[in-house]
Write a protein that holds these residues in place. Structure first.
Motif, PDB file in Angstrom:
ATOM      1  N   ASP A   1       0.654 -13.062   0.184  1.00 26.27           N
ATOM      2  CA  ASP A   1       0.902 -11.686   0.591  1.00 26.27           C
ATOM      3  C   ASP A   1       1.883 -11.023  -0.365  1.00 26.27           C
ATOM      4  OD1 ASP A   1       0.583  -9.639   2.811  1.00 26.27           O
ATOM      5  OD2 ASP A   1       2.760  -9.797   2.651  1.00 26.27           O
ATOM      6  N   LEU A   2       2.932 -11.770  -0.724  1.00 23.67           N
ATOM      7  CA  LEU A   2       3.924 -11.221  -1.644  1.00 23.67           C
ATOM      8  C   LEU A   2       3.283 -10.872  -2.982  1.00 23.67           C
ATOM      9  CD1 LEU A   2       6.954 -10.651  -2.137  1.00 23.67           C
ATOM     10  CD2 LEU A   2       7.111 -12.940  -3.101  1.00 23.67           C
TER      11      LEU A   2
ATOM     12  N   ASP B   1      -1.586  -4.161  -4.574  1.00 27.36           N
ATOM     13  CA  ASP B   1      -2.828  -4.072  -3.815  1.00 27.36           C
ATOM     14  C   ASP B   1      -2.638  -3.277  -2.535  1.00 27.36           C
ATOM     15  OD1 ASP B   1      -3.971  -5.524  -5.715  1.00 27.36           O
ATOM     16  OD2 ASP B   1      -4.533  -7.234  -4.481  1.00 27.36           O
ATOM     17  N   TYR B   2      -1.421  -3.328  -2.005  1.00 20.71           N
ATOM     18  CA  TYR B   2      -1.156  -2.632  -0.759  1.00 20.71           C
ATOM     19  C   TYR B   2      -0.596  -1.253  -1.060  1.00 20.71           C
ATOM     20  CZ  TYR B   2      -1.539  -7.096   1.662  1.00 20.71           C
ATOM     21  OH  TYR B   2      -1.982  -8.269   2.162  1.00 20.71           O
ATOM     22  N   VAL B   3      -1.155  -0.262  -0.394  1.00 17.94           N
ATOM     23  CA  VAL B   3      -0.613   1.084  -0.512  1.00 17.94           C
ATOM     24  C   VAL B   3      -0.233   1.546   0.884  1.00 17.94           C
ATOM     25  CG1 VAL B   3      -1.063   3.456  -1.160  1.00 17.94           C
ATOM     26  CG2 VAL B   3      -2.013   1.590  -2.527  1.00 17.94           C
ATOM     27  N   ILE B   4       0.998   1.953   1.046  1.00 16.41           N
ATOM     28  CA  ILE B   4       1.442   2.401   2.357  1.00 16.41           C
ATOM     29  C   ILE B   4       0.993   3.836   2.581  1.00 16.41           C
ATOM     30  CG2 ILE B   4       3.417   2.778   3.839  1.00 16.41           C
ATOM     31  CD1 ILE B   4       4.955   0.779   2.159  1.00 16.41           C
TER      32      ILE B   4
END
Ligand SMILES: [Zn+2]
Length: 68
Positions: free
Chosen positions: A26-27, A34-37
């Motif tokens: 995940d980190l 990859d993660y966009v808030i």
């Protein structure tokens, strides 16, 4: 809570992940971007922080440093 990486039951020590490996995965995703808030565009953040840090150098930061 199920592990967001592999959907196995999470372990308290690594929650919400099931293992350190999944936490690392995940980190790594975060670091790769990859993660966009949603609702927190980076442009908005930086333009928000710039004027505030300028203000803080005037005196707001000073009073914060003096406080333990
Ligand atoms: Zn997992």
């Amino acid at each position: 809570m199920a592990c967001p990486i592999c959907n196995k039951p999470g372990v308290p020590a690594y929650r919400p992940f099931c293992s350190k490996r999944c936490a690392d995965v995940d980190l790594a995703r975060w670091l790769r971007g990859d993660y966009v808030i949603p609702g927190l565009p980076q442009d908005d953040l930086s333009s928000d922080q710039a004027p505030e840090s300028e203000k803080n150098t005037g005196g707001g930061l000073d009073s914060r440093i003096k406080r333990p």
